[in-house]
Design a protein around this motif. Structure first.
Motif, mmCIF file in Angstrom:
data_model
loop_
_atom_site.group_PDB
_atom_site.id
_atom_site.type_symbol
_atom_site.label_atom_id
_atom_site.label_comp_id
_atom_site.label_asym_id
_atom_site.label_seq_id
_atom_site.Cartn_x
_atom_site.Cartn_y
_atom_site.Cartn_z
ATOM 1 N N LEU A 200 0.840 -1.203 0.000
ATOM 2 C CA LEU A 200 0.000 0.000 0.000
ATOM 3 C C LEU A 200 0.875 1.253 0.000
ATOM 4 O O LEU A 200 0.648 2.195 -0.787
ATOM 5 N N GLY A 201 1.881 1.265 0.879
ATOM 6 C CA GLY A 201 2.776 2.421 0.944
ATOM 7 C C GLY A 201 3.551 2.639 -0.343
ATOM 8 O O GLY A 201 3.712 3.784 -0.809
ATOM 9 N N ILE A 202 4.010 1.541 -0.959
ATOM 10 C CA ILE A 202 4.757 1.647 -2.219
ATOM 11 C C ILE A 202 3.888 2.261 -3.306
ATOM 12 O O ILE A 202 4.315 3.189 -4.028
ATOM 13 N N HIS A 203 2.663 1.764 -3.425
ATOM 14 C CA HIS A 203 1.774 2.274 -4.479
ATOM 15 C C HIS A 203 1.357 3.720 -4.216
ATOM 16 O O HIS A 203 1.230 4.509 -5.159
ATOM 17 N N LEU A 204 1.156 4.068 -2.958
ATOM 18 C CA LEU A 204 0.839 5.465 -2.647
ATOM 19 C C LEU A 204 2.029 6.362 -2.968
ATOM 20 O O LEU A 204 1.870 7.462 -3.519
ATOM 21 N N GLY A 205 3.240 5.898 -2.623
ATOM 22 C CA GLY A 205 4.444 6.679 -2.904
ATOM 23 C C GLY A 205 4.672 6.896 -4.386
ATOM 24 O O GLY A 205 5.215 7.930 -4.795
ATOM 25 N N HIS B 272 -7.745 -2.117 -3.112
ATOM 26 C CA HIS B 272 -7.622 -3.565 -2.907
ATOM 27 C C HIS B 272 -6.874 -3.870 -1.617
ATOM 28 O O HIS B 272 -7.274 -4.758 -0.853
ATOM 29 N N TYR B 273 -5.779 -3.140 -1.378
ATOM 30 C CA TYR B 273 -5.005 -3.358 -0.155
ATOM 31 C C TYR B 273 -5.803 -2.925 1.074
ATOM 32 O O TYR B 273 -5.824 -3.624 2.090
ATOM 33 N N LEU B 274 -6.472 -1.776 0.966
ATOM 34 C CA LEU B 274 -7.270 -1.290 2.084
ATOM 35 C C LEU B 274 -8.411 -2.249 2.403
ATOM 36 O O LEU B 274 -8.736 -2.477 3.573
ATOM 37 N N ALA B 275 -9.019 -2.813 1.364
ATOM 38 C CA ALA B 275 -10.131 -3.743 1.573
ATOM 39 C C ALA B 275 -9.663 -4.982 2.340
ATOM 40 O O ALA B 275 -10.347 -5.460 3.249
#
Length: 226
Positions: free
Chosen positions: A48-53, A62-65
């Protein structure tokens, strides 16, 4: 104490099978449903952090779910524990049936539902397993998070060798067995996903059926003895 002095769900073979299921679920969700982990929420937080960055917002949901489903799944399992604690039923037996129903539904619906729904259901199953099964031979245990198990195995191995501590050596062997079981679960999914694709979920399903059968026979054997 001999291993058979502990309840069936705290024995090493049982715990190893649970860990194999956990490894299989994470490998299955990652390979077949969008590179999301069913139970390994540390991995989901990292991804999640990588994709947000990288400003890649399309998969963030998808990660949050999965993370949210794991939290909800833990609360559902906790509520089920409270509901059953004063009743003459086997909690572990009920939780395994709950997990089995979820996995069978997912396998049937694997090509019909979006990945985000599938991984959410798998996270509910993984959360129930982690909440219910937390001890092997009376000692703390987690079937999902291998970092803690690796630390425990390494520290126990050191104590066993350095101080000739037989209990620590035994604990190290047990924990390394758990670590290997997690890897075997992932290996089996990697192998069968090439043949069965989404239906590779049959691997953890069969293991759960085996564990349910084990608990059923153990329970009825004890009733017969009394």
């Amino acid at each position: 104490m001999e291993e058979t002095d502990f309840p069936a769900h705290e024995q090493l073979l049982f715990g190893s099978a649970l860990t194999m299921i956990a490894g299989a679920l994470d490998a299955y969700s990652y390979l077949e449903h969008g590179e999301i982990f069913a139970g390994l929420q540390t991995g989901n937080f990292i991804l999640l952090g990588i994709h947000l960055g990288r400003m890649e917002f399309s998969t963030v949901g998808h990660y949050l779910a999965s993370i949210l489903a794991f939290a909800v799944g833990t609360m559902l399992a906790r509520g089920l524990q409270h509901l059953l604690e004063k009743r003459s039923v086997n909690q572990q037996y009920i939780v395994l049936w709950y997990e089995l129903v979820l996995l069978v539904f997912v396998m049937i619906a694997t090509n019909r539902l979006p990945d985000i729904v599938i991984t959410t259901l798998l996270s509910l199953a993984a959360a129930a397993e982690l909440q219910e099964f937390r001890r092997i031979k009376g000692a703390p245990f987690t079937p999902l998070m291998m970092t803690g198990n690796l630390r425990k195995a390494s520290a126990s191995l050191y104590d066993g060798v350095r101080y000739h501590d037989h209990k620590a050596s035994s604990q190290a062997l047990d924990t390394f067995t758990v670590l290997g079981s997690f890897a075997i679960g992932a290996i089996l999914i990697g192998l069968f996903s090439k043949i069965l694709a989404g239906f590779a979920l049959i691997v953890p399903i069969l293991i759960i059926i085996g564990l349910i059968t084990w608990l059923y026979r153990t329970h009825h054997h004890r009733r017969w003895k009394h």
